[in-house]
Design a protein around this motif. Structure first.
Motif, PDB file in Angstrom:
ATOM      1  N   TYR A 145      31.165  55.052  46.415  1.00 25.15           N
ATOM      2  CA  TYR A 145      32.201  54.527  47.309  1.00 25.15           C
ATOM      3  C   TYR A 145      33.185  55.623  47.724  1.00 25.15           C
ATOM      4  N   SER A 146      32.669  56.805  47.944  1.00 21.19           N
ATOM      5  CA  SER A 146      33.534  57.960  48.213  1.00 21.19           C
ATOM      6  C   SER A 146      34.455  57.754  49.407  1.00 21.19           C
ATOM      7  N   ALA A 147      33.986  57.057  50.444  1.00 19.91           N
ATOM      8  CA  ALA A 147      34.834  56.826  51.624  1.00 19.91           C
ATOM      9  C   ALA A 147      36.070  56.005  51.252  1.00 19.91           C
ATOM     10  N   TYR A 148      35.916  55.094  50.301  1.00 18.44           N
ATOM     11  CA  TYR A 148      37.030  54.268  49.849  1.00 18.44           C
ATOM     12  C   TYR A 148      37.899  55.018  48.832  1.00 18.44           C
ATOM     13  N   THR A 149      37.241  55.629  47.840  1.00 14.62           N
ATOM     14  CA  THR A 149      38.009  56.258  46.761  1.00 14.62           C
ATOM     15  C   THR A 149      38.816  57.461  47.258  1.00 14.62           C
ATOM     16  N   GLU A 150      38.299  58.180  48.246  1.00 15.53           N
ATOM     17  CA  GLU A 150      39.048  59.319  48.791  1.00 15.53           C
ATOM     18  C   GLU A 150      40.354  58.868  49.436  1.00 15.53           C
ATOM     19  N   SER A 151      40.315  57.707  50.105  1.00 16.86           N
ATOM     20  CA  SER A 151      41.536  57.178  50.722  1.00 16.86           C
ATOM     21  C   SER A 151      42.543  56.758  49.662  1.00 16.86           C
ATOM     22  N   ILE A 152      42.042  56.224  48.547  1.00 12.71           N
ATOM     23  CA  ILE A 152      42.921  55.813  47.447  1.00 12.71           C
ATOM     24  C   ILE A 152      43.560  57.033  46.798  1.00 12.71           C
ATOM     25  N   VAL A 153      42.759  58.043  46.508  1.00 12.15           N
ATOM     26  CA  VAL A 153      43.266  59.278  45.906  1.00 12.15           C
ATOM     27  C   VAL A 153      44.302  59.928  46.816  1.00 12.15           C
ATOM     28  N   ALA A 154      44.079  59.840  48.130  1.00 15.18           N
ATOM     29  CA  ALA A 154      44.972  60.473  49.107  1.00 15.18           C
ATOM     30  C   ALA A 154      46.368  59.858  49.129  1.00 15.18           C
ATOM     31  N   THR A 155      46.544  58.677  48.531  1.00 13.30           N
ATOM     32  CA  THR A 155      47.879  58.063  48.495  1.00 13.30           C
ATOM     33  C   THR A 155      48.809  58.807  47.529  1.00 13.30           C
ATOM     34  N   GLY A 156      48.232  59.634  46.678  1.00 14.60           N
ATOM     35  CA  GLY A 156      49.054  60.392  45.731  1.00 14.60           C
ATOM     36  C   GLY A 156      49.287  59.690  44.411  1.00 14.60           C
ATOM     37  N   CYS A 157      48.547  58.608  44.157  1.00 14.11           N
ATOM     38  CA  CYS A 157      48.714  57.883  42.900  1.00 14.11           C
ATOM     39  C   CYS A 157      48.114  58.678  41.738  1.00 14.11           C
ATOM     40  N   ILE A 158      48.442  58.278  40.524  1.00 12.95           N
ATOM     41  CA  ILE A 158      47.852  58.890  39.330  1.00 12.95           C
ATOM     42  C   ILE A 158      46.436  58.343  39.185  1.00 12.95           C
ATOM     43  N   CYS A 159      45.454  59.231  39.103  1.00  9.49           N
ATOM     44  CA  CYS A 159      44.055  58.802  39.080  1.00  9.49           C
ATOM     45  C   CYS A 159      43.369  59.185  37.770  1.00  9.49           C
ATOM     46  N   PHE A 160      42.457  58.315  37.336  1.00  9.54           N
ATOM     47  CA  PHE A 160      41.709  58.547  36.103  1.00  9.54           C
ATOM     48  C   PHE A 160      40.234  58.254  36.342  1.00  9.54           C
ATOM     49  N   GLU A 161      39.393  59.074  35.711  1.00  8.91           N
ATOM     50  CA  GLU A 161      37.968  58.748  35.670  1.00  8.91           C
ATOM     51  C   GLU A 161      37.728  57.988  34.373  1.00  8.91           C
ATOM     52  N   ILE A 162      37.007  56.883  34.449  1.00 13.20           N
ATOM     53  CA  ILE A 162      36.783  56.046  33.269  1.00 13.20           C
ATOM     54  C   ILE A 162      35.287  55.895  33.000  1.00 13.20           C
ATOM     55  N   SER A 163      34.952  55.623  31.760  1.00  7.08           N
ATOM     56  CA  SER A 163      33.563  55.386  31.393  1.00  7.08           C
ATOM     57  C   SER A 163      33.140  53.996  31.859  1.00  7.08           C
ATOM     58  N   SER A 164      31.845  53.760  31.909  1.00  5.95           N
ATOM     59  CA  SER A 164      31.344  52.441  32.320  1.00  5.95           C
ATOM     60  C   SER A 164      31.757  51.375  31.314  1.00  5.95           C
ATOM     61  N   ASP A 165      31.902  51.753  30.053  1.00  6.54           N
ATOM     62  CA  ASP A 165      32.340  50.801  29.025  1.00  6.54           C
ATOM     63  C   ASP A 165      33.783  50.356  29.272  1.00  6.54           C
ATOM     64  N   VAL A 166      34.636  51.297  29.654  1.00  5.85           N
ATOM     65  CA  VAL A 166      36.022  50.961  29.984  1.00  5.85           C
ATOM     66  C   VAL A 166      36.068  50.100  31.242  1.00  5.85           C
ATOM     67  N   ALA A 167      35.208  50.396  32.194  1.00  2.71           N
ATOM     68  CA  ALA A 167      35.148  49.587  33.428  1.00  2.71           C
ATOM     69  C   ALA A 167      34.822  48.127  33.111  1.00  2.71           C
ATOM     70  N   LYS A 168      33.942  47.916  32.156  1.00  3.75           N
ATOM     71  CA  LYS A 168      33.600  46.544  31.757  1.00  3.75           C
ATOM     72  C   LYS A 168      34.801  45.853  31.119  1.00  3.75           C
ATOM     73  N   LYS A 169      35.616  46.627  30.379  1.00  4.48           N
ATOM     74  CA  LYS A 169      36.830  46.074  29.770  1.00  4.48           C
ATOM     75  C   LYS A 169      37.830  45.653  30.841  1.00  4.48           C
ATOM     76  N   LEU A 170      37.932  46.451  31.907  1.00  6.36           N
ATOM     77  CA  LEU A 170      38.885  46.162  32.976  1.00  6.36           C
ATOM     78  C   LEU A 170      38.417  45.051  33.898  1.00  6.36           C
ATOM     79  N   SER A 171      37.116  44.895  34.018  1.00  7.80           N
ATOM     80  CA  SER A 171      36.571  44.026  35.070  1.00  7.80           C
ATOM     81  C   SER A 171      36.633  42.545  34.740  1.00  7.80           C
TER      82      SER A 171
END
Length: 258
Positions: free
Chosen positions: A62-88
């Motif tokens: 989803y690079s077209a989407y995530t690049e726009s999100i990163v461009a807002t200047g927010c604090i960004c983190f890369e997460i593992s798939s296991d953490v993604a399941k916890k958040l989802s």
């Protein structure tokens, strides 16, 4: 980009709590958003994104989407798939999540506008669907009184971004708001499944109008019905006793804008 692999990380626990607790969302002034398109919509509509979480797969897919999100200047983190399941909150997470600042909602109505007022809707999917319909049909906004909040994760998904754009007014005192609206020259109607109510197609919907829709099980409170100028109903030919709340709201919104 810092990487988070522990489900017990404090930032992850905070995000999960935002998704689960309406009172915590209210207290913090933030909400949790899941999904590549929804998070992109937040960035595109100038919602303040404070933190963003991406899996490595999502950053690529989803690079077209995530690049726009990163461009807002927010604090960004890369997460593992296991953490993604916890958040989802979904079975197949896309791996894109954001923590956003709650919108500054208007406190006053447009006296010439067309509004639906929702009293104590409990089903977040209904609330989200009404937001989507209201925006699609061009209503001036929605009034939300009680029930689930507009930042409930299921409501956000059902709204498909509309709740990030449409004018929303939250109130704990719907009857008082209706009284003030009438003093400003607006017409107010209570939608009820009663044979003695006026057919919605026969009432005047010119100028400023508010139509109230009630709780899925018990409908509108007597206090709100009593405050409205008149009770209206959607004529039904079948044997069903009433419409689903979001279906009724959609029909009423169509009549408002027809």
């Amino acid at each position: 980009m810092e990487r988070i692999t522990a489900r017990t990380n404090d930032r992850i626990k905070y995000a999960v709590r935002l998704g689960e607790s309406a009172s915590f969302r209210k207290q913090s002034g933030e909400f949790f958003l899941e999904g590549a398109r929804l998070c992109f919509d937040a960035a595109k509509n100038n919602i303040e994104i404070r933190q963003a979480f991406f899996t490595s797969a999502a950053l690529e897919k989803y690079s077209a989407y995530t690049e726009s999100i990163v461009a807002t200047g927010c604090i960004c983190f890369e997460i593992s798939s296991d953490v993604a399941k916890k958040l989802s909150d979904t079975e197949n997470p896309q791996g894109v999540f954001c923590i956003c600042k709650a919108r500054e909602l208007p406190s006053e109505l447009d006296a010439g506008g067309k509004y639906l007022a929702l009293e104590n809707l409990q089903d977040p999917s209904n609330l989200g669907a009404v937001c989507r319909t209201a925006e699609a049909l061009g209503l001036s906004g929605l009034i939300v009184s009680g029930g689930c909040d507009v930042y409930n994760p299921k409501a956000l998904r059902a709204a498909m971004g509309s709740s990030l754009r449409i004018s929303l007014i939250e109130t704990k005192g719907l009857s008082k708001l209706l009284s003030q609206a009438k003093q400003g020259g607006m017409k107010t109607y209570a939608s009820v499944p009663r044979s003695d109510a006026e057919d919605i197609r026969s009432v005047s919907l010119d100028g400023g109008v508010i139509i109230c829709v009630g709780n899925e099980g018990s409908g509108l409170s007597q206090e709100v019905i009593g405050e409205c100028d008149a009770a209206v109903t959607i004529p039904m030919l079948g044997r069903a006793e009433s419409f689903n709340a979001s279906a009724a709201a959609s029909i009423l919104a169509w009549e408002l804008m027809r």
